[in-house]
Motif scaffolding. Structure first.
Motif, short mmCIF file in Angstrom:
data_model
loop_
_atom_site.label_atom_id
_atom_site.label_comp_id
_atom_site.label_asym_id
_atom_site.label_seq_id
_atom_site.Cartn_x
_atom_site.Cartn_y
_atom_site.Cartn_z
N LEU A 82 1.05 -1.32 0.01
CA LEU A 82 -0.12 -0.03 -0.10
C LEU A 82 0.90 1.44 0.04
CD1 LEU A 82 -2.73 -0.82 2.62
CD2 LEU A 82 -2.76 -1.14 0.24
N HIS A 83 0.44 2.18 -1.00
CA HIS A 83 1.28 3.51 -0.86
C HIS A 83 0.49 4.38 -0.10
CE1 HIS A 83 3.95 2.44 -4.71
NE2 HIS A 83 3.44 1.21 -4.00
N MET A 84 1.14 5.16 0.83
CA MET A 84 0.44 6.08 1.42
C MET A 84 1.15 7.03 1.51
SD MET A 84 -1.70 3.87 4.68
CE MET A 84 -2.43 2.45 4.29
N GLU A 85 0.67 8.34 1.21
CA GLU A 85 1.38 9.46 1.22
C GLU A 85 1.34 9.83 2.92
OE1 GLU A 85 -0.37 12.56 -1.22
OE2 GLU A 85 -1.03 10.91 -2.62
N ASP A 86 2.38 10.47 3.05
CA ASP A 86 2.55 10.99 4.39
C ASP A 86 1.60 12.51 4.17
OD1 ASP A 86 3.51 12.74 6.47
OD2 ASP A 86 4.52 10.93 6.85
N MET A 87 0.77 12.65 5.38
CA MET A 87 0.20 13.88 5.31
C MET A 87 1.08 15.34 5.37
SD MET A 87 -3.09 15.41 7.50
CE MET A 87 -4.28 14.48 6.70
N VAL A 88 2.18 14.98 5.96
CA VAL A 88 2.86 16.05 6.52
C VAL A 88 3.97 16.00 5.62
CG1 VAL A 88 4.15 17.09 8.34
CG2 VAL A 88 2.02 16.02 8.84
N LEU A 89 4.68 15.21 5.33
CA LEU A 89 6.01 15.13 4.75
C LEU A 89 5.74 14.69 3.35
CD1 LEU A 89 8.04 13.12 7.30
CD2 LEU A 89 7.85 15.63 6.94
N PRO A 90 6.69 15.22 2.41
CA PRO A 90 6.62 14.83 1.12
C PRO A 90 7.08 13.38 0.66
CG PRO A 90 8.38 16.29 1.43
CD PRO A 90 7.97 16.06 2.93
N VAL A 91 6.49 12.49 1.53
CA VAL A 91 7.10 11.26 1.23
C VAL A 91 5.72 10.20 0.93
CG1 VAL A 91 7.87 9.30 2.45
CG2 VAL A 91 9.01 11.63 2.92
N THR A 92 5.89 9.30 0.03
CA THR A 92 5.13 8.22 0.07
C THR A 92 5.65 7.07 0.67
OG1 THR A 92 3.98 9.10 -1.92
CG2 THR A 92 3.69 6.84 -1.61
N TRP A 93 4.84 6.57 1.48
CA TRP A 93 5.45 5.33 2.38
C TRP A 93 4.81 4.15 1.46
CZ3 TRP A 93 8.82 6.43 6.11
CH2 TRP A 93 8.84 7.90 6.53
N LYS A 94 5.49 3.05 1.73
CA LYS A 94 5.09 1.63 1.28
C LYS A 94 4.91 0.73 2.23
CE LYS A 94 6.80 0.53 -3.00
NZ LYS A 94 7.78 0.26 -3.92
N PHE A 95 3.83 0.46 2.48
CA PHE A 95 3.68 -0.58 3.68
C PHE A 95 3.21 -1.84 3.12
CE2 PHE A 95 2.30 3.70 5.46
CZ PHE A 95 3.26 3.80 6.33
N LYS A 96 3.59 -2.87 3.91
CA LYS A 96 3.23 -4.36 3.25
C LYS A 96 1.71 -4.45 4.28
CE LYS A 96 6.52 -7.04 3.93
NZ LYS A 96 7.46 -8.00 3.94
N TYR A 97 0.67 -4.68 3.58
CA TYR A 97 -0.46 -4.95 4.14
C TYR A 97 -0.72 -6.46 4.03
CZ TYR A 97 -5.40 -4.83 4.84
OH TYR A 97 -6.93 -5.36 5.17
N ARG A 98 -1.01 -7.22 5.08
CA ARG A 98 -1.19 -8.57 5.00
C ARG A 98 -2.02 -8.91 6.20
NH1 ARG A 98 4.67 -10.81 6.23
NH2 ARG A 98 4.95 -9.50 8.19
N TYR A 99 -2.33 -10.35 6.30
CA TYR A 99 -2.94 -10.67 7.53
C TYR A 99 -2.37 -11.97 7.79
CZ TYR A 99 -4.94 -14.42 4.61
OH TYR A 99 -5.26 -15.42 3.73
N TRP A 100 -2.66 -12.40 9.27
CA TRP A 100 -2.29 -13.67 9.77
C TRP A 100 -3.58 -14.21 10.02
CZ3 TRP A 100 0.51 -10.92 14.23
CH2 TRP A 100 1.54 -10.33 13.71
N PRO A 101 -3.78 -15.45 9.90
CA PRO A 101 -4.86 -16.55 10.28
C PRO A 101 -4.56 -16.47 11.80
CG PRO A 101 -3.36 -17.76 9.35
CD PRO A 101 -2.63 -16.45 9.11
N ASN A 102 -5.91 -15.99 12.50
CA ASN A 102 -5.81 -16.05 13.72
C ASN A 102 -7.18 -16.75 14.18
OD1 ASN A 102 -6.37 -14.24 16.55
ND2 ASN A 102 -4.16 -14.80 16.14
N ASN A 103 -6.93 -17.71 14.96
CA ASN A 103 -8.15 -18.64 15.23
C ASN A 103 -9.09 -18.96 14.05
OD1 ASN A 103 -7.33 -18.86 18.00
ND2 ASN A 103 -8.34 -16.90 18.62
#
Length: 351
Positions: free
Chosen positions: A279-300
């Motif tokens: 997921l690319h998310m712009e930083d609201m304050v800084l001129p940066v676009t962060w790249k996060f890994k979005y995922r899940y774990w099975p849990n119960n």
DNA sequence: GCAATTGCATGATTT
DNA sequence: AAAATCATGCAATTG
């Protein structure tokens, strides 16, 4: 794969750049155009860029952060999702010696106001007409803003409502306008997370240091870029989709944040497989676009949703347990903006 | 083998 | 009370 927390990141100069800029932004009085829906458009920003494909194209990335990237190229088998404009709406629109109607005020309360606005879309300050798209958007999103169970008023809201930051300040904000140039550039990028542009950063940094250069002094591409971001913000199409009070483990050194399942499933792209989405998310304050890994774990019998590779973001903003992250989403082009907000601590004499 | 990452299990808390 | 959610620690994996 380097992790943000390693801090070195090969090139080695990550944080202090951001932090210096962040500090500058927070100290200077930066005119910050509020995202009020002055223009109802702003949704032509490309196709529904929602990629689940997995390609292996892969080249080196630079400047990926600030280049609009409607079709980011996934790499390493991870799907890549959505994209980027600088949220640093800037410095641009009203910069010259403030005319009487261009108020300069501190950045922080202003975006706190935005939070307030976003979190309470149904409760417009008297001075503001509701955004034209509001109902439509809420319906489209099927995600009522106010259903958030948490203490939504604990942070941004209160931070705005209590101080003298009056809503009417914002009524004076001139509409943001300017040439919009949407560039649909393919941006080659390599996986890990944070994309950043040193050039851009320095430019912005300078802009801050030199008391908000006008947009005209910036390179053309940046004008377009900023204008576009500004336009998006002004379009009022950004909604708060997720808010999380950070826990100790969120801000630990692994750089992963557990996301509330309900919000994640409601507003983030569906995770059909175990493969993370970028997921690319712009930083609201800084001129940066962060790249996060979005995922899940099975849990119960359920899942836990994780926003990974968030260490640098957290560190840059100095976020700690009790602070909050807020993710905004632009409905049309599926763009995100992320913001970290420090918890408001009562003014006590040193702990 | 070590450090960094990732995956998972479990207990606490909330619904 | 049961089920769901989530915080967290630790094992497993990877570089």
């Amino acid at each position: 794969m380097g992790q943000m927390d390693g801090g070195d990141g090969g090139g080695g100069q990550p944080y202090h750049h951001y932090q210096a800029l962040l500090a500058a932004v927070q100290q200077q009085n930066v005119p910050f155009p509020l995202p009020f829906p002055s223009s109802p458009t702003g949704s032509e920003a490309g196709p529904h860029n929602y990629h689940h494909h997995q390609s292996h194209s892969h080249s080196h990335s630079h400047n990926a952060a600030l280049a609009p990237s409607p079709s980011p190229t996934p790499s390493r088998g991870f799907a890549d999702w959505s994209a980027s404009t600088s949220a640093f709406t800037s410095l641009a629109s009203h910069s010259s010696p403030a005319p009487s109607n261009a108020l300069h005020y501190s950045f922080s309360p202003c975006y706190a106001f935005w939070t307030h606005y976003m979190l309470n879309k149904n409760a417009y300050p008297p001075s503001f007409p509701p955004p034209p798209h509001d109902d439509q958007l809420r319906l489209a999103n099927n995600h009522p803003i106010r259903d958030a169970p948490g203490p939504a008023s604990t942070y941004g809201v209160d931070s705005f409502t209590s101080p003298s930051m009056a809503p009417n300040i914002c009524t004076h904000m001139p509409p943001i306008e300017g040439p919009i140039s949407v560039k649909e550039e393919k941006k080659p990028e390599v996986f890990p997370r944070v994309v950043k542009s040193t050039d851009e950063l320095e430019t912005r940094n300078s802009a801050v240091e030199f008391h908000c250069e006008t947009v005209g002094t910036l390179p053309e591409s940046k004008q377009g870029h900023e204008s576009r971001a500004t336009k998006l913000l002004n379009s009022g199409e950004y909604q708060v989709i997720l808010r999380k009070e950070l826990t100790k483990s969120d801000v630990g050194n692994v750089g992963r944040i557990v996301l509330p399942k309900k919000d994640a499933e409601a507003s983030l792209p569906p995770l059909l497989q175990r493969d993370p989405l970028i997921l690319h998310m712009e930083d609201m304050v800084l001129p940066v676009t962060w790249k996060f890994k979005y995922r899940y774990w099975p849990n119960n019998k359920s899942r836990m949703y994780i926003l990974d590779s968030a260490g640098e973001f957290l560190k840059t903003h100095g976020l700690q347990a009790g602070d909050v992250i807020i993710i905004y989403k632009n409905l049309a082009p599926d763009k995100f903006i992320i913001r970290g907000e420090k918890a408001i601590h009562q003014q006590t004499t040193n702990p």
